[in-house]
Scaffold this active site. Structure first.
Site, mmCIF file in Angstrom:
data_model
loop_
_atom_site.group_PDB
_atom_site.id
_atom_site.type_symbol
_atom_site.label_atom_id
_atom_site.label_comp_id
_atom_site.label_asym_id
_atom_site.label_seq_id
_atom_site.Cartn_x
_atom_site.Cartn_y
_atom_site.Cartn_z
ATOM 1 N N ARG A 95 2.893 -4.851 -0.857
ATOM 2 C CA ARG A 95 3.197 -4.458 -2.236
ATOM 3 C C ARG A 95 3.732 -5.629 -3.049
ATOM 4 N NH1 ARG A 95 5.546 1.771 -1.357
ATOM 5 N NH2 ARG A 95 3.448 2.708 -1.245
ATOM 6 N N TYR B 24 -4.364 0.078 -5.567
ATOM 7 C CA TYR B 24 -4.194 -0.014 -4.117
ATOM 8 C C TYR B 24 -2.771 -0.410 -3.725
ATOM 9 C CZ TYR B 24 -5.767 -5.076 -4.274
ATOM 10 O OH TYR B 24 -5.947 -6.421 -4.511
ATOM 11 N N GLU B 25 -2.460 -0.147 -2.438
ATOM 12 C CA GLU B 25 -1.102 -0.289 -1.887
ATOM 13 C C GLU B 25 -0.095 0.585 -2.634
ATOM 14 O OE1 GLU B 25 -1.038 -1.507 0.851
ATOM 15 O OE2 GLU B 25 -2.898 -2.646 0.796
ATOM 16 N N GLY B 26 -0.543 1.734 -3.085
ATOM 17 C CA GLY B 26 0.341 2.661 -3.792
ATOM 18 C C GLY B 26 0.190 2.512 -5.285
#
Length: 581
Positions: free
Chosen positions: A297, A424-426
């Protein structure tokens, strides 16, 4: 990125003046690492970025990876570039010496990673995922797993992936259906994962997949997920790749951007079961994966900075070259002299500097072991920086005018590549909920309060500068007050179940602009102190004063609108029935 002079100089300034890099290294007992060495490393990274990776950026955009009988074939030129990356020792930069790493500070690795991401974000995704895999195995793997996989991952001889998402289990990982069945000293994995970045390629002789799966009889929901290493090739008695494992890329996604990065649908166990090895304890996989995700992140936040910097440099060069204005004598001049073009360029320039300061300061907190501050800043780095990148890369297109809409000019690629970063990645919403929930409400706002107190002390010093910074300092103080008010409103609204979710993104964006302005104010104070002391690099330092002034005066005003949306609450957001949308 064609010109690394300014971003590398800015990174050095932040390392020295905001991070206090030499002191950080001394505190960590790394006696042979200092700012002078950091400068050399950054310069060498710039050479690889500009000379090797950047020319491949458009190549990867136009010539996508392909899937054939032997798996995924990466874009031509990427494999050779990866070999140069390895030969330079770049893969080992921040890893543990016990596994062949150079043990350099995380913050220096972050500054170097900006170069790779600016030069070629599609290429740089591969080592980014490997770094995350290293983090997860280092923290949670058994000694035998570390011995078998870490050294080759650290060296870059093998690459790593993260396999979370399934077709009906995106953010909701409780819905993961991939299964793992015990089978002697290993497990048999069956299931399918989607959106797997660099899930297959031919650049290395093995790929180490980290896969979330569910054991028989596991508890329902996220508490029943385990983490497994599933290598592309199984290892022989000497630890070398041997038999092909039952893990294959079965298709490639067709994407809006990052075309040079193969995004795979991975299928495990179509021929009896892919052999996997349990990482840590059963049913703790999600916690272990978060070690990798939190690293990723901050890395994705850095990508937002990097692609914005690349877009800025592209737009700046065009604004200097594009002749459009006419003087009374008939002579013509470039569009960079137009005030509105300068407004856009200043927004891009000051925005990237604020992003860079936040990314590097957050990375340094990890080096210092200040986990509560790392936890607090990570969703802001990931969420705010990537959202801001959407605006800045769009401005890059706008500076080009009609030519920005034409692919051949290159401006559109940065805009397209940036679009994935908020997803992406949250997603942005996930980061914002993390900030208001796990990082603020969970401890009564204590961590956020400590950050606000630190900001207040620095802003008081900034106010004392006066002169050209009078308005900038006023905006800093107002923005700080807005942050304090937003925190208090959140704490006072706990009874409203929709309050946190409704306000979270504006809450996060407020603190993004506040953190960016705070660090730009600190930068201005350090730059002014250097100028007062007779520093030789006056051109850069004077520029820093202006970009800090601009960001505080023009960007920090957005905290007011963010606060207004926060305190408006959830009433109108939740009022309509589903059928009324």
């Amino acid at each position: 990125m064609s010109d690394y002079k300014h971003p590398l100089k800015d990174a050095e300034f932040i390392l020295n003046e905001l991070v206090q890099f030499d002191q950080l290294c001394a505190d960590a007992g790394i006696d042979d690492v200092n700012s002078e060495l950091a400068s050399v490393i950054l310069t060498e990274a710039g050479k690889l970025g500009s000379g090797v990776l950047a020319p491949l950026n458009v190549v990867g955009d136009l010539n996508h990876p392909t899937l054939g009988e032997n798996g995924v074939q990466q874009t031509e030129g990427f494999s050779e570039a990866y070999r140069e990356y390895l030969e330079g020792g770049w893969a080992t930069l921040t890893a543990d010496e016990a596994y062949g790493g150079q043990n350099l500070p995380n913050v220096l690795g972050t500054a170097v990673n900006e170069v790779w991401q600016s030069a070629n974000i599609s290429f740089a995704l591969c080592p980014l995922l490997s770094q995350g895999a290293i983090e997860s195995i280092s923290h949670h793997g058994s000694d035998s797993l570390k011995e078998n996989f870490l050294t080759k991952l650290v060296s870059g001889e093998w690459t790593g992936t993260m396999n979370l998402t399934e077709s009906d289990a995106g953010t909701d990982l409780a819905a993961v259906k991939t299964k793992a069945v015990p089978n002697g000293d290993h497990y048999l994995i069956t299931g399918q994962k989607i959106f797997i970045t660099w899930g297959d390629h031919q650049m290395t002789d093995n790929i180490v997949h980290l896969v979330l799966a569910r054991l028989p009889g596991a508890p329902a929901g996220v508490k029943g997920i385990s983490l497994f290493i599933v290598p592309k090739f199984l290892l022989d008695e000497n630890g070398n790749p041997a038999e092909r494992n039952d893990a294959y890329a079965v298709s490639l996604e067709h994407k809006l951007g990052i075309h040079g990065s193969p995004t795979c649908v991975m299928s495990f166990g179509d021929n009896g079961g892919a052999i996997g090895y349990l990482v840590g304890e059963e049913n703790n996989g999600l916690a272990y994966m978060f070690t990798m995700m939190n690293h990723a992140r901050q890395g994705v936040g850095l990508q937002g900075l990097a692609v914005s910097e690349a877009a800025y440099q592209h737009a700046l060069q065009y604004a200097k070259d594009r002749i459009q204005g006419s003087n009374r004598d008939g002579s013509r001049y470039p569009i960079i002299r137009f005030p509105d073009v300068r407004r856009m360029l200043m927004q891009m320039k000051s925005g990237t500097e604020a992003m860079r300061a936040l990314c590097l300061v957050a990375a340094a907190e990890a080096d210092r072991g200040n986990q509560s501050r790392v936890d607090l800043l990570t969703p802001i780095v990931k969420g705010w920086v990537t959202e801001f990148a959407q605006e800045l890369t769009s401005l890059g297109v706008q500076v080009h005018g009609g030519m920005g809409f034409i692919e051949e000019t290159g401006a559109a690629q940065f805009y397209r590549d940036a679009r994935i970063l908020t997803i992406y990645e949250g997603t942005t919403g996930i980061q914002a909920l993390d900030l208001v929930g796990r990082k603020t409400l969970v401890n009564g706002g204590e961590s956020l309060g400590a950050l606000l107190d630190e900001m207040s002390a620095d802003i008081t010093r900034f106010e004392a500068l006066g002169g050209q910074f009078t308005l900038a300092a006023q905006q800093c103080r107002t923005s700080l007050d807005n942050g304090i008010a937003a925190r208090q409103w959140l704490l006072d609204s706990k009874e409203d179940k929709s309050a946190a979710g409704s306000s979270s993104v504006n809450f996060m964006m407020l603190f993004g602009y506040l953190c960016g302005g705070w660090l730009m104010a600190k930068s201005a104070m350090q730059a002014q102190a250097q100028l007062d002391a007779g520093a030789s690099d006056s051109e850069f330092l004077q520029s820093k004063l202006v970009t800090a002034q601009f960001f505080c005066e023009h960007m920090m005003t957005r905290t007011q609108s963010c606060l207004a949306s926060v305190v408006a609450g959830s009433d109108s957001i939740m009022a309509l029935d589903e059928e009324q949308f």
